[in-house]
Design a protein around this motif. Structure first.
Motif, PDB file in Angstrom:
ATOM      1  N   GLU A 169     -39.284 -30.896 -17.241  1.00 55.24           N
ATOM      2  CA  GLU A 169     -38.390 -30.375 -16.210  1.00 55.24           C
ATOM      3  C   GLU A 169     -37.343 -31.419 -15.829  1.00 55.24           C
ATOM      4  O   GLU A 169     -36.184 -31.095 -15.626  1.00 55.24           O
ATOM      5  CB  GLU A 169     -39.176 -29.946 -14.964  1.00 55.24           C
TER       6      GLU A 169
ATOM      7  N   GLU B 273     -35.171 -25.558 -12.726  1.00 56.52           N
ATOM      8  CA  GLU B 273     -35.968 -26.710 -13.139  1.00 56.52           C
ATOM      9  C   GLU B 273     -36.459 -27.504 -11.936  1.00 56.52           C
ATOM     10  O   GLU B 273     -37.584 -28.008 -11.931  1.00 56.52           O
ATOM     11  CB  GLU B 273     -35.178 -27.620 -14.085  1.00 56.52           C
TER      12      GLU B 273
ATOM     13  N   HIS C 237     -39.378 -25.597 -10.603  1.00 58.34           N
ATOM     14  CA  HIS C 237     -40.543 -25.802 -11.475  1.00 58.34           C
ATOM     15  C   HIS C 237     -41.177 -27.157 -11.211  1.00 58.34           C
ATOM     16  O   HIS C 237     -42.406 -27.269 -11.123  1.00 58.34           O
ATOM     17  CB  HIS C 237     -40.143 -25.719 -12.949  1.00 58.34           C
TER      18      HIS C 237
ATOM     19  N   ALA D  83     -34.790 -31.681 -18.663  1.00 68.04           N
ATOM     20  CA  ALA D  83     -33.893 -30.520 -18.661  1.00 68.04           C
ATOM     21  C   ALA D  83     -32.863 -30.645 -17.541  1.00 68.04           C
ATOM     22  O   ALA D  83     -31.677 -30.350 -17.742  1.00 68.04           O
ATOM     23  CB  ALA D  83     -34.696 -29.234 -18.504  1.00 68.04           C
ATOM     24  N   ARG D  84     -33.299 -31.099 -16.378  1.00 64.89           N
ATOM     25  CA  ARG D  84     -32.367 -31.259 -15.253  1.00 64.89           C
ATOM     26  C   ARG D  84     -31.267 -32.262 -15.598  1.00 64.89           C
ATOM     27  O   ARG D  84     -30.088 -32.025 -15.338  1.00 64.89           O
ATOM     28  CB  ARG D  84     -33.108 -31.699 -13.996  1.00 64.89           C
TER      29      ARG D  84
END
Length: 76
Positions: free
Chosen positions: A14, A44, A47, A17-18
């Motif tokens: 996560e 994200e 999450h 991805a951020r």
């Protein structure tokens, strides 16, 4: 704190991805693309927060004295 628990495999994707979404936003000047990327980045973050809550809940349950699946006296 969460990364210190040894569960980086849950949280690291996560965070990666951020960072990727942040980098895309730095390069993009298309408002439609930016809207989608901002939504994905916000997802994200949520999450990451939910995984952290789940990890804390699991850790708290493991510290309880009456945990049947880990209590050898229950199997007697």
């Amino acid at each position: 704190e969460l990364l210190a628990t040894g569960c980086t495999f849950v949280i690291a994707p996560e965070q990666k991805a951020r960072v990727t979404y942040d980098n895309i936003l730095r390069l993009s000047d298309d408002p439609d693309v930016n809207d989608v990327i901002k939504f994905l980045r916000a997802r994200e973050v949520v999450h990451f927060q939910r995984f952290g809550e789940g990890l804390r809940l699991a850790r708290d349950k493991m510290n309880e004295k009456n945990v049947y699946y880990m209590n050898p006296s229950f199997d007697k």
